[in-house]
Design an enzyme around this catalytic site. Sequence first.
Site, PDB file in Angstrom:
ATOM      1  N   ASP A 219     -14.291 -10.838   5.142  1.00  0.00           N
ATOM      2  CA  ASP A 219     -13.285  -9.377   4.859  1.00  0.00           C
ATOM      3  C   ASP A 219     -13.966  -8.259   5.121  1.00  0.00           C
ATOM      4  O   ASP A 219     -14.946  -7.951   4.524  1.00  0.00           O
ATOM      5  CB  ASP A 219     -12.478  -9.610   3.697  1.00  0.00           C
ATOM      6  CG  ASP A 219     -11.393  -8.602   3.625  1.00  0.00           C
ATOM      7  OD1 ASP A 219     -11.322  -7.588   4.190  1.00  0.00           O
ATOM      8  OD2 ASP A 219     -10.499  -8.676   2.677  1.00  0.00           O
ATOM      9  N   TYR A 244      -6.211   0.482   8.235  1.00  0.00           N
ATOM     10  CA  TYR A 244      -5.537   1.782   7.807  1.00  0.00           C
ATOM     11  C   TYR A 244      -6.734   2.305   6.713  1.00  0.00           C
ATOM     12  O   TYR A 244      -6.306   3.364   6.344  1.00  0.00           O
ATOM     13  CB  TYR A 244      -4.280   1.432   6.698  1.00  0.00           C
ATOM     14  CG  TYR A 244      -4.326   0.514   5.845  1.00  0.00           C
ATOM     15  CD1 TYR A 244      -5.035   0.662   4.426  1.00  0.00           C
ATOM     16  CD2 TYR A 244      -3.649  -0.818   6.067  1.00  0.00           C
ATOM     17  CE1 TYR A 244      -4.925  -0.200   3.566  1.00  0.00           C
ATOM     18  CE2 TYR A 244      -3.812  -1.830   4.921  1.00  0.00           C
ATOM     19  CZ  TYR A 244      -4.463  -1.490   3.913  1.00  0.00           C
ATOM     20  OH  TYR A 244      -4.411  -2.579   2.984  1.00  0.00           O
ATOM     21  N   LYS A 245      -7.840   1.923   6.632  1.00  0.00           N
ATOM     22  CA  LYS A 245      -8.845   2.466   5.933  1.00  0.00           C
ATOM     23  C   LYS A 245      -9.665   3.397   6.927  1.00  0.00           C
ATOM     24  O   LYS A 245      -9.197   4.487   7.444  1.00  0.00           O
ATOM     25  CB  LYS A 245      -9.762   1.568   5.062  1.00  0.00           C
ATOM     26  CG  LYS A 245      -8.782   0.985   3.959  1.00  0.00           C
ATOM     27  CD  LYS A 245      -9.400  -0.214   3.477  1.00  0.00           C
ATOM     28  CE  LYS A 245      -8.571  -0.772   2.368  1.00  0.00           C
ATOM     29  NZ  LYS A 245      -8.876  -2.177   1.811  1.00  0.00           N
TER      30      LYS A 245
HETATM   31  C1  LIG Z   1      -7.729  -2.913   1.677  1.00  0.00           C
HETATM   32  C2  LIG Z   1      -8.417  -4.416   1.182  1.00  0.00           C
HETATM   33  C3  LIG Z   1      -7.346  -5.310   1.564  1.00  0.00           C
HETATM   34  C4  LIG Z   1      -6.128  -5.105   1.825  1.00  0.00           C
HETATM   35  O1  LIG Z   1      -5.115  -6.207   1.935  1.00  0.00           O
HETATM   36  P1  LIG Z   1      -3.611  -5.979   2.261  1.00  0.00           P
HETATM   37  O2  LIG Z   1      -3.191  -7.300   2.756  1.00  0.00           O
HETATM   38  O3  LIG Z   1      -3.544  -4.939   3.438  1.00  0.00           O
HETATM   39  O4  LIG Z   1      -2.979  -5.270   1.109  1.00  0.00           O
HETATM   40  C5  LIG Z   1      -7.729  -6.600   1.495  1.00  0.00           C
HETATM   41  N1  LIG Z   1      -9.180  -6.992   1.182  1.00  0.00           N
HETATM   42  C6  LIG Z   1     -10.071  -5.946   1.073  1.00  0.00           C
HETATM   43  C7  LIG Z   1     -11.333  -6.204   0.980  1.00  0.00           C
HETATM   44  C8  LIG Z   1      -9.628  -4.695   1.065  1.00  0.00           C
HETATM   45  O5  LIG Z   1     -10.386  -3.692   0.996  1.00  0.00           O
END
Ligand SMILES: *Cc1c(COP(=O)(O)O)cnc(C)c1O
Length: 420
Positions: A219, A244-245
Site C-alpha cells: 500500500d 488524494y494525499k
Molecule cells: C489513505 C489510505 C487509504 C485510503 O483508503 P480508501 O479506500 O481511499 O479510503 C488506504 N490505505 C492507506 C495506507 C492509506 O494511507
Amino acid sequence: MPSSPSGPDQAPPRLESRAEAKRLDATDPLAGLRERFHLPEPDLIYLDGNSLGRLPLATRGRIAQVVDQEWGAGLVRSWEHWLDEGQRIGDRLAQHVLGARPGEVTVGDNTTVNLYKLAAAALDHRPDRPVVITDRDNFPTDRYVLQGLAEARGGQLELLDSDIDQGLDLEHLRSALARHHGRVALVSLSLVSYRSGALLDLAAVNDLVHQAGALVLWDLSHAAGAVRIDLTGTGTDLAVGCTYKYLCAGPGAPAYLYVRRELQKQLVQPIHGWYGQRDQFAMGERYQPQPDIRRFLTGTPSMVAMAGIEPALDLVATAGIDRLQAKSRALTAALADLVARRLSPLGVRIASPLAAERRGGHLTVEHPDAAALHRALLSEAGVLADLREPSRLRFAPTALYNRFVEVWDTVERFEKLLRG
Ligand SMILES: *Cc1c(COP(=O)(O)O)cnc(C)c1O
C-alpha cells in the site's frame, strides 16, 4: 549556513532564524509551484497534505471541462476516450511516481477495493498456502480487508508486532516467514506507516518475501508523491494506493493499482465486472478476463473525479520525484530538528524515526494534550495539523506547496502555545 534542499546526501538544514528559513525558500527550485495551488487562506499553514492534498488551480478548469464539454456536449460519445483514461493516467503515474513500466498501472475504484481485489487474486493463486502476513499497526482498512479475506478462505492472518514510532523491524518478518515455512501466500505492508511515517525498505522486503515463495502487495498511499518508488527495479509484485494525499487529486479521486507485467495473466481478481472483460461490448455469456492490466478493473469509474488526477500529476512531473523527495526530507528534517531543540524540553516527543531517510513525508510527535493542542494550533496559531487519537500529532509539509518559513512559524507558534 544551511544547505539548499537539492539532494538526499546533503546535511539536513538546521534553521537558526526565520530569515534563514526565508533564504531557503528563496533558493528552493520548487518554490514557484506553490502559486499553482488554490490558497484561499494565504496565512493558513496547511500541514495535513497526507490526509488530503491541496487543490491545484488547474484542476478546477479541468473538471469544469469534463463536466461542460465532455459530458455536457460530448454526451455518450465521450466514452470513446473515457474508456482508456484509467490506463493512460496509470501509465503516467507509472512513469512519474511509481517507477513502473507502461501497462502495469491502472486507475479506478478506491484503495480499499483495489487492495481487496489484488489480495484476493494473490490468495487464489496460492490456494495451498493459508497464511497472510501484515503488521499490527498497518492502516485499518488494510488490516480489515486482509482479515476478512483470510477468514473467508479458512486461512490465517498473522499480525506482526511493529513499533508504533519506528515501524516494522524486518527481523519480525523474517522470523514469521521462517515459522510459517512454505505456508505464506501473501505479505501486505504499507511502504510508509500512516502513524509514524516510518519508511520500509521496498527491495529488502521484496527479497525476503520472494525467498519464501510468497507474493508481496504494497500500500503506497502514504508514500506516493513524497518518496521515490521503483516498483520495477525492486521486483515488486503488486501495489495499490490513493491519489488524494501527496498526489493532490481530490477527495475520492480514483485509486491506482499496479500488477507486475509477468504476473498479470496468472492472476484473476474476484470482481468479475464488464470492465475487466475481454471484448467488453460483445456482452458475451461468460466472463473471460482481459489479458492485460484491464482485467483488474470492475465497472464504470467516476470520470469527473478522475479528472482531478492529471492536473496534479502535471505538477509532480514538473517537479520530478527526486526533487520532491529531497525537499520533503529537508522540510521534515528541519522540522524534526526544531522540535527536538525547542519543543522537547516542553514535553513534546518525536514519535517517528529520527533519520530522515527512514521517514516518508510526515513527522509525528506525541504529547499528552495532543487533542487540545491540535485545536489550539488551528484556532490560535493558524496551523492545520492532523490529530491521531489519543496523543499524537502528524505534520506533513508537502514539497509541492509548503515552505521552510512555514516550518519555522509552526514551531515558533507551537512553542508559544506550550508556554502559554
Ligand atoms: C489513505 C489510505 C487509504 C485510503 O483508503 P480508501 O479506500 O481511499 O479510503 C488506504 N490505505 C492507506 C495506507 C492509506 O494511507
